[in-house]
Design an enzyme around this catalytic site. Structure first.
Site, short mmCIF file in Angstrom:
data_model
loop_
_atom_site.label_atom_id
_atom_site.label_comp_id
_atom_site.label_asym_id
_atom_site.label_seq_id
_atom_site.Cartn_x
_atom_site.Cartn_y
_atom_site.Cartn_z
N GLY A 299 0.81 -1.20 0.00
CA GLY A 299 0.00 0.00 0.00
C GLY A 299 0.85 1.26 0.00
O GLY A 299 1.98 1.28 -0.51
N SER A 300 0.34 2.31 0.63
CA SER A 300 0.91 3.65 0.44
C SER A 300 2.27 3.88 1.08
O SER A 300 2.90 4.90 0.81
CB SER A 300 -0.08 4.70 0.94
OG SER A 300 -1.21 4.73 0.11
N THR A 301 2.75 2.98 1.95
CA THR A 301 4.11 3.17 2.45
C THR A 301 5.12 3.06 1.31
O THR A 301 6.23 3.59 1.39
CB THR A 301 4.45 2.13 3.54
OG1 THR A 301 4.12 0.82 3.06
CG2 THR A 301 3.67 2.41 4.82
N LYS A 303 4.90 4.60 -1.36
CA LYS A 303 5.04 5.94 -1.93
C LYS A 303 6.31 6.64 -1.42
O LYS A 303 6.81 7.56 -2.07
CB LYS A 303 3.81 6.78 -1.60
CG LYS A 303 2.54 6.28 -2.30
CD LYS A 303 1.28 6.99 -1.79
CE LYS A 303 0.04 6.42 -2.48
NZ LYS A 303 -1.22 6.96 -1.93
#
Length: 719
Positions: A299-301, A303
Site C-alpha cells: 500500500g501507500s508506504t 510511496k
C-alpha cells in the site's frame, strides 16, 4: 571311526574359527570382549547461549525434569500411588494442573503409569525438589536437557526454537539431543550445537568403570554463543504493547520491526500471533516468521520509495498542480481513497493526503523503466539473504501498464517486511541502504575468539541530498493539517513518516477483499533529523473496521514515545511543548479545570452537570501536547457535545467515556453527526454516525530553491 573323524573335523574348524578368525555365529568376538570389559561414554556438548546485545540471556540449555506416576503394583520392588486424593492435592500445589484433573489421571483403569501432559514436563530443579519434599509414593522423575527461553514473549519467531529431536522421531540421539527447528536457532544450528566428547574406560566383571582407566578420545566442544542486536528494554516494551493491542482490537495479525538505520541493526522485532515457549503455548498459526515468510502488497508506504526516486531524478515538483480524484491507466481507472479527490491540488498536498492519482503521475514522470531500476536498487522482489528458512522474495512482475502504474501506490507488487525496512534504511541513512543485522557477534566458547557480523552497505540507490528532502516532505505527512498521519504525532519528538492502507488479495477467490478488509501500516523515521530508528508496523484486519487506524496509532505513539524517552531525546521544541496529563478523578470540577489550565492545557471539555469528576480521557500517564483536548466526565445529566471540527481520536475519547457505539465515514475532521448536540445521552440507543471530511486543504509546503528553503502556505477548497 568315521563318526569320530567327522566330530574331530567339526571341532577343528570351530577351533580355527574361534582362535584364528575370532568370530562365532557371525559375531566379532574381539568386539564382544571389548564391549564386555571396555566402555565408551558420550559427553554431551552444551548448546551455545543466545544473548541480547548487552548480554542478557535469551535462550540457554537447562536440565529439566518430567514427572510420572506408577499406578499399579505390576513392577516388583517399585512403589505405586496408594492415596490418590492426597497425591492429587499435593501435586496441584507444584504443577500447572488442577487437583480434579490430576485425580482423573490417577484414577485411570487398566493403566500402569501416567504422565501429566505439558504440566508435568520441563520442571525446574526447584519444582522437583519441592515435590520430593511431599514424600509421595509412586511419583518419579526423568531428567533431560531442555532449551529455556527465560523471557517468554520475546521476538520468539526470530529467536526461534530448539527441540529434542527424539520427541518427533525415532532417533536414539546420543549427547545433546537439541536441534534448532526455526529462527536463529535453526539458522545457526551448526554453530550453536557444538561437538560431543567421547571418553573410553575399562569395565570390571560387573560392568563398573575401573578407576584410572578413563581416556579422552574426543574433547567436548561446547556450542558457540550468539549475541543478537536486540535491545531488551525496547523489545520487552514492544511485546507488552503488542499484547495489549492484540487483545483489545483483535487484528488478524501484527508485525513490528525497529531498526537502527546507520548499522542495519534490528533492535526490536515481534509479531502476533506468536508462541510462548516459557508457557508451552504453541498455537498452529503462530509458527510462521511473518517478517520473512509472508509477502503482501504494502500500500501507500511504498510511496516513500517513489518519492525518493522522483526527487533523485529531479522530477518531483511539490507545488505543481494536478487533478486529483481519478485517472485512467490502460484499461483501468485508478481512484483516490476518498473516490472524489480534493480537486486541483499540488503534488505535495497529494503526498500529504496520500493521493493514488498523484503517484501514478509521478511514476509516469520518472518513467516506468527507470522506476523499475529504482525498485531493483531498493531490493524489491529480491531476497534479503537473511539466512532465515523459507524466506519469501515477494513479487515484482511489472508486466502490464496497469501493473506498473499500480506499483506507485503499493499495489500489484508484493514485499516482505524485511525487504521494505531494508529499503527504508536508505532514506534514513543518507542514501546508503544497509543490510539488516540480527546477530552482532559469535563467541567461540572453547577458544574465546569473537567473530563480528559486518555492518554492510548494500547499495546507494539515492543521493544524500535526496534522502534529506524525502524526510522533510514526510514530516508534512504527520504535521500538515488534515494529513493522513496526523494521529501518529508523538509528543516530544519531531518525526517523518508515511501511512499505508493496502487492499488484500484473496488467492482462493482471485480478487481483492472488500468491506474494510485492509492491511494498515506505518513507517516512521524517528527523529526526522538524523533518524535513530526506522519503525515499521503492520496491522491486519482488526475485528472492527471502525477502530482500524485507532489501534495502529495507539500502538505506534505509545511505543515511540517510550523509545524516545529511552534514548533521552524526548525534549520537545517550544512549539510542541508537552506535559503529562494528571489524574483529576475524584476532584472538584472547577478546581481540576483551574489546575489543568495552570499546567498549560487549554482545550477542556466537561461532560455532565455533576460537581465531581468520575472519569477522564486521556488518563495513561503519557506526555501530551498542550493543545490536546481533555475530556472530563462528571455524571448527572450528560448531553452529547457538538463535535464539529473534532478529530476522529477526540470523538473516540468521548464515545468510550459515554459507552456509545460510533461509526465513522470518510477521513479528516467531523462535518456531521447523526445525533445532534444537546441530546441526553441516556436516551441514545442507536449507533452515532460521524461523517469526516477535509473541508479545507491547508499545507505547510516546502519549496526547494538553489540558495534557500522557503516555507509557504496554500489553501484550496475541496471539489
Amino acid at each position: 571311526m568315521a563318526f569320530l573323524c567327522v566330530v574331530f573335523i567339526v571341532f577343528l574348524v570351530r577351533f580355527t574359527q574361534l582362535m584364528v578368525f575370532k568370530t562365532a555365529n557371525g559375531e566379532d568376538l574381539t568386539k564382544l570382549v571389548h564391549q564386555m570389559y571396555n566402555g565408551d561414554e558420550v559427553i554431551p556438548a552444551r548448546r551455545g547461549t543466545i544473548y541480547d546485545a548487552s548480554g542478557e540471556t535469551l535462550a540457554t540449555d537447562v536440565k529439566t525434569y518430567a514427572i510420572y506416576a506408577v499406578l499399579t503394583d505390576k513392577y516388583k520392588g517399585v512403589e505405586y500411588v496408594e492415596d490418590k486424593l492426597a497425591t492429587a492435592r499435593a501435586l496441584a500445589k507444584h504443577i500447572n494442573m488442577s487437583e480434579d484433573n490430576i485425580l482423573k489421571l490417577l484414577n485411570q483403569d487398566n493403566v500402569n503409569q501416567t504422565a501429566f501432559g505439558n504440566a508435568g514436563v520441563n520442571l525446574t530443579y526447584l519444582q522437583k525438589e519441592n515435590i520430593e519434599k511431599e514424600s509421595l509414593k509412586g511419583i518419579y522423575f526423568t531428567e533431560k536437557i531442555s532449551r529455556d527461553y527465560p523471557k517468554g514473549y520475546y521476538a520468539n519467531n526470530v529467536i526461534g526454537l530448539a527441540k529434542d529431536i527424539r520427541e518427533d522421531t525415532s532417533v536414539e540421539a546420543q549427547g545433546n539431543p537439541l536441534q534448532g527447528v526455526m529462527g536463529l536457532e535453526a539458522q545457526y544450528n551448526v554453530q550453536l550445537r557444538g561437538i560431543d566428547g567421547l571418553v573410553n574406560y575399562d569395565k570390571d566383571f560387573y560392568g563398573y568403570s575401573v578407576p584410572g582407566t578413563q581416556k579422552v578420545i574426543e574433547e567436548v566442544q561446547n556450542g558457540n554463543n550468539i549475541y543478537t542486536t536486540f535491545d531488551s528494554r525496547l523489545t520487552e516494551y514492544l511485546e507488552e504493547q503488542m499484547s495489549k493491542i492484540y487483545e483489545k482490537y483483535k487484528p488478524k495479525s501484527m508485525t513490528a520491526i525497529v531498526v537502527r538505520p546507520k548499522t542495519g541493526d534490528v533492535v526490536a522485532v515481534s509479531q502476533r500471533p506468536t508462541f510462548n515457549p516459557k508457557q508451552q503455548e504453541y498455537p498452529e498459526n503462530g509458527w510462521i516468521n511473518q517478517i520473512v515468510e509472508r509477502a503482501f502488497e504494502p500500500g501507500s508506504t511504498m510511496k516513500t520509495l517513489v518519492l525518493a526516486a522522483a526527487i533523485n531524478e529531479g522530477v518531483f515538483s511539490p507545488m505543481e498542480l494536478y487533478d486529483s480524484g481519478k485517472i485512467k491507466v490502460g484499461s483501468i481507472v485508478v481512484n483516490d481513497w476518498n473516490r472524489t479527490g480534493w480537486g486541483r491540488i499540488s503534488y505535495l498536498q497529494g503526498l500529504i493526503y496520500s493521493s493514488n492519482v498523484a503517484f501514478v503521475n509521478i511514476v509516469s514522470q520518472i518513467g516506468y523503466d527507470k522506476w523499475k531500476e529504482y525498485m531493483d536498487a531498493f531490493g524489491i522482489g529480491r531476497s534479503t539473504e537473511s539466512g532465515f528458512p523459507n524466506e519469501n522474495v515477494g513479487l515484482n512482475s511489472y508486466a502490464s501498464e496497469e501493473g506498473r502504474a499500480s506499483t506507485g501506490f503499493g499495489q500489484g507488487v508484493s514485499v516482505t517486511s524485511l525487504q521494505l525496512v531494508q529499503a527504508f534504511t536508505a532514506i534514513a541513512n543518507e542514501g546508503k541502504m544497509q543490510k539488516l543485522r540480527f546477530v552482532d557477534r559469535i563467541e567461540n566458547t572453547t577458544t574465546g575468539e569473537v567473530t563480528y557480523t559486518k555492518v554492510q552497505t548494500l547499495s546507494n540507490p539515492i543521493k544524500p541530498e535526496t534522502a534529506k528532502w524525502v524526510l522533510k516532505y514526510l514530516e508534512e505527512v504527520i504535521y500538515a493539517e488534515n494529513a493522513t498521519g496526523e494521529n501518529y504525532k508523538v509528543d516530544g519528538v519531531r518525526l517523518a513518516g508515511k501511512t499505508g492502507t493496502a487492499e488484500i488479495y484473496d488467492e482462493e477467490k482471485k480478487t481483492y477483499l472488500t468491506d474494510g478488509n485492509y492491511l494498515h501500516s506505518i513507517v516512521a523515521f524517528v527523529p526526522s533529523e538524523k533518524p535513530e530508528y526506522v519503525i515499521y508496523f503492520t496491522y491486519d484486519r482488526p475485528e472492527s473496521s471502525r477502530t482500524s487506524s485507532l489501534g495502529l496509532s495507539e500502538w505506534f505513539t505509545t511505543f515511540t514515545s517510550y523509545a524516545m524517552k529511552y534514548l533521552g531525546k524526548d525534549e520537545a521544541p517550544e512549539s510542541q511543548k508537552a506535559e503529562v496529563v494528571p489524574s483529576a478523578t475524584g476532584a472538584d470540577v472547577e478546581t481540576a479545570k483551574e489546575a489543568l489550565k495552570n499546567i498549560g492545557f487549554t482545550d477542556i471539555i466537561v461532560l455532565g452537570n455533576g460537581t465531581i469528576i468520575e472519569k477522564q480521557a486521556p488518563l495513561d500517564n503519557q506526555l501530551y501536547t498542550l493543545d490536546t483536548k481533555l475530556i472530563l466526565y462528571t455524571g448527572g445529566i450528560v448531553t452529547l457535545p457538538d463535535m464539529t471540527g473534532w478529530s476522529k481520536l477526540d470523538v473516540m475519547k468521548v464515545m468510550n467515556l459515554l459507552n456509545i457505539p460510533v461509526n465513522f465515514e470518510g477521513e479528516g475532521f467531523v462535518s456531521e453527526q447523526s445525533i445532534p448536540s444537546g441530546v441526553d445521552v441516556s436516551t441514545i440507543t442507536d449507533t452515532v454516525n460521524i461523517t469526516l471530511t477535509s473541508p479545507t486543504v491547508k499545507s505547510t509546503a516546502i519549496k526547494n530553491t538553489s540558495d534557500k528553503t522557503e516555507t509557504t502556505s496554500t489553501t484550496k477548497e475541496t471539489e
